[in-house]
Design an enzyme around this catalytic site. Structure first.
Site, PDB file in Angstrom:
ATOM      1  N   ARG B  50       0.846  -1.183   0.000  1.00 56.70           N
ATOM      2  CA  ARG B  50       0.000   0.000   0.000  1.00 56.70           C
ATOM      3  C   ARG B  50       0.882   1.234   0.000  1.00 56.70           C
ATOM      4  O   ARG B  50       1.953   1.228   0.595  1.00 56.70           O
ATOM      5  CB  ARG B  50      -0.879   0.030   1.250  1.00 56.70           C
ATOM      6  N   ASP B  52       0.475   5.313   1.094  1.00 55.53           N
ATOM      7  CA  ASP B  52      -0.433   6.185   1.833  1.00 55.53           C
ATOM      8  C   ASP B  52      -0.954   7.328   0.973  1.00 55.53           C
ATOM      9  O   ASP B  52      -0.405   7.600  -0.099  1.00 55.53           O
ATOM     10  CB  ASP B  52       0.308   6.802   3.030  1.00 55.53           C
ATOM     11  N   TYR B 110      12.557   3.065  -2.185  1.00 56.00           N
ATOM     12  CA  TYR B 110      11.804   4.308  -2.042  1.00 56.00           C
ATOM     13  C   TYR B 110      12.754   5.492  -2.178  1.00 56.00           C
ATOM     14  O   TYR B 110      13.956   5.384  -1.879  1.00 56.00           O
ATOM     15  CB  TYR B 110      11.130   4.400  -0.662  1.00 56.00           C
ATOM     16  N   ARG B 207       8.956   7.510   6.054  1.00 50.89           N
ATOM     17  CA  ARG B 207       8.668   8.875   6.510  1.00 50.89           C
ATOM     18  C   ARG B 207       9.168   9.111   7.940  1.00 50.89           C
ATOM     19  O   ARG B 207       9.572  10.217   8.285  1.00 50.89           O
ATOM     20  CB  ARG B 207       7.169   9.162   6.385  1.00 50.89           C
TER      21      ARG B 207
END
Lengths: 254, 254
Positions: B50, B52, B110, B207
């Site tokens: 997933r 966000d 990422y 994050r």
């Protein structure tokens, strides 16, 4: 009262254009609200011209007077804190008392971006017209060259008479005659970029030029037809209005 | 039934993340709707994980089965016509029957982008965290290096226990231990870019790492404190969660 000159960049996607409209999000409205939040003064900043909904600016210019004495760098920073991230003040400076963002314009430059690749990256989609048809760029170049010089651009102005001259400045005569100093296409990787500089532009003029140049690139018209289209002075003679999202107000000269 | 593998790029700004949620615009929901419009078949495409709300993807991978025989290039083009311009299918291909976009993941990368200039251009604002504080990049680099290797990342996982392991794949053990293969910062003009590659990531992990590295860059913590933060296995030990808009799912390896 001190006169101010602001240079602004904005992403026009989420806005109903430059000009304030009740009940709509506009650049002028957001800027006026930010000025009032920062200074307590209610002013309506004047732009170098209106930009339509979805049209972007790399360097729009706005002017207004403020009673409060405030250092330019403070106003600059405070406005950027008060504005949404889609509108940025690039510079804030004191201007001569007779400076007016619209009346003082000598020339403006617009850029229009066409994306030619097969798959337009999502982060470019708001800023380009993605056009995957074959295009004869040389023919678009020939067509673009034909609009340089002084012409009556009635064929390329929005048909709405109320709006057709609204983008003009006093540097241009009060009719549909405008002078285009340069008009050409450049290729940059997957982008086809049209740059046009002139003393003034009619409403929808750049987008209608683009629609017509694309007609030339698709060989629906011959490049020389641009000459005839200009002479007809009739909106239906020209091509369709290209989408707003590819258009950027690039710079304003004073 | 033929198994499919899609690679997707998307601008996550307008979406409530990847996963379908009733009454919300999601990537998975838009993709399922597009597949149904194109093929008439109702399937729920499985993502590599997933993302966000507000998180973007340069190359998310999705898999699903379709009964209808359809050439990959046709499905590719038809899906791009059916999808909004903020979601693009980069490739569509047949996959082995046992391929599953989430279960088959070997590694993911990422990227997180911080904008360091004084004025963030409006067209970058949706894709970066604009951070104008002084930052000691060397200290952020030291802190980033300390998370490479196998660690229990509980301190960097969203505190919600229900969500903490939801981004894990079977390549990673069913707990909060993950292996990070590389973790470093690079500077590119006005951008400070963090790239991290690992066998799996917990919810909010990238994050939360960013928020902690920024704490090191601002000298609120020492780079070596990252070691202690890992050992504490407690979310409050780490820094704040950096905004979603700077985060991109860069690639997924199988």
């Amino acid at each position: 009262m001190p006169n101010w000159k602001l240079t602004l960049a904005y992403d026009g996607t989420g806005f109903h254009g430059w000009q304030v409209q009740p009940g709509h999000l506009t650049i002028q409205g957001e800027l006026a609200a930010a000025i009032e939040r920062v200074t307590g003064e209610s002013v309506l900043p004047q732009g170098s011209g209106r930009t339509d909904a979805g049209v972007h600016a790399l360097a729009q210019v706005a002017s207004f007077e403020l009673a409060a004495p405030i250092p330019p760098s403070n106003l600059h920073r405070a406005l950027n804190r008060a504005l949404p991230s889609s509108i940025r003040v690039l510079s804030a400076e004191h201007a001569q008392p007779d400076f007016h963002a619209r009346h003082s314009v000598l020339a403006k430059t617009y850029e229009y971006r066409i994306f030619r690749g097969e798959i337009c990256p999502p982060w470019l989609a708001r800023y380009v017209y993605a056009l995957n048809w074959p295009l004869e760029v040389e023919k678009m170049q020939l067509a673009a060259a034909l609009v340089t010089g002084e012409h009556d651009f009635t064929s390329f102005a929005a048909a709405d008479p109320d709006l057709s001259t609204r983008q003009s400045g006093p540097a241009a005569p009060p009719n549909n005659v405008r002078t285009i100093y340069s008009s050409s296409w450049t290729e940059e990787e997957s982008l086809l970029i049209y740059t046009v500089r002139g003393n003034g532009f009619l409403h929808h003029m750049v987008r209608n030029l683009i629609g017509t140049f694309i007609d030339a690139g698709r060989e629906h018209i011959a490049p020389e037809d641009v000459q005839t289209i200009l002479e007809r002075r009739s909106r239906p003679a020209a091509g369709p209005t290209a989408p707003a999202r590819g258009l950027f107000l690039y710079s304003v000269e004073y």
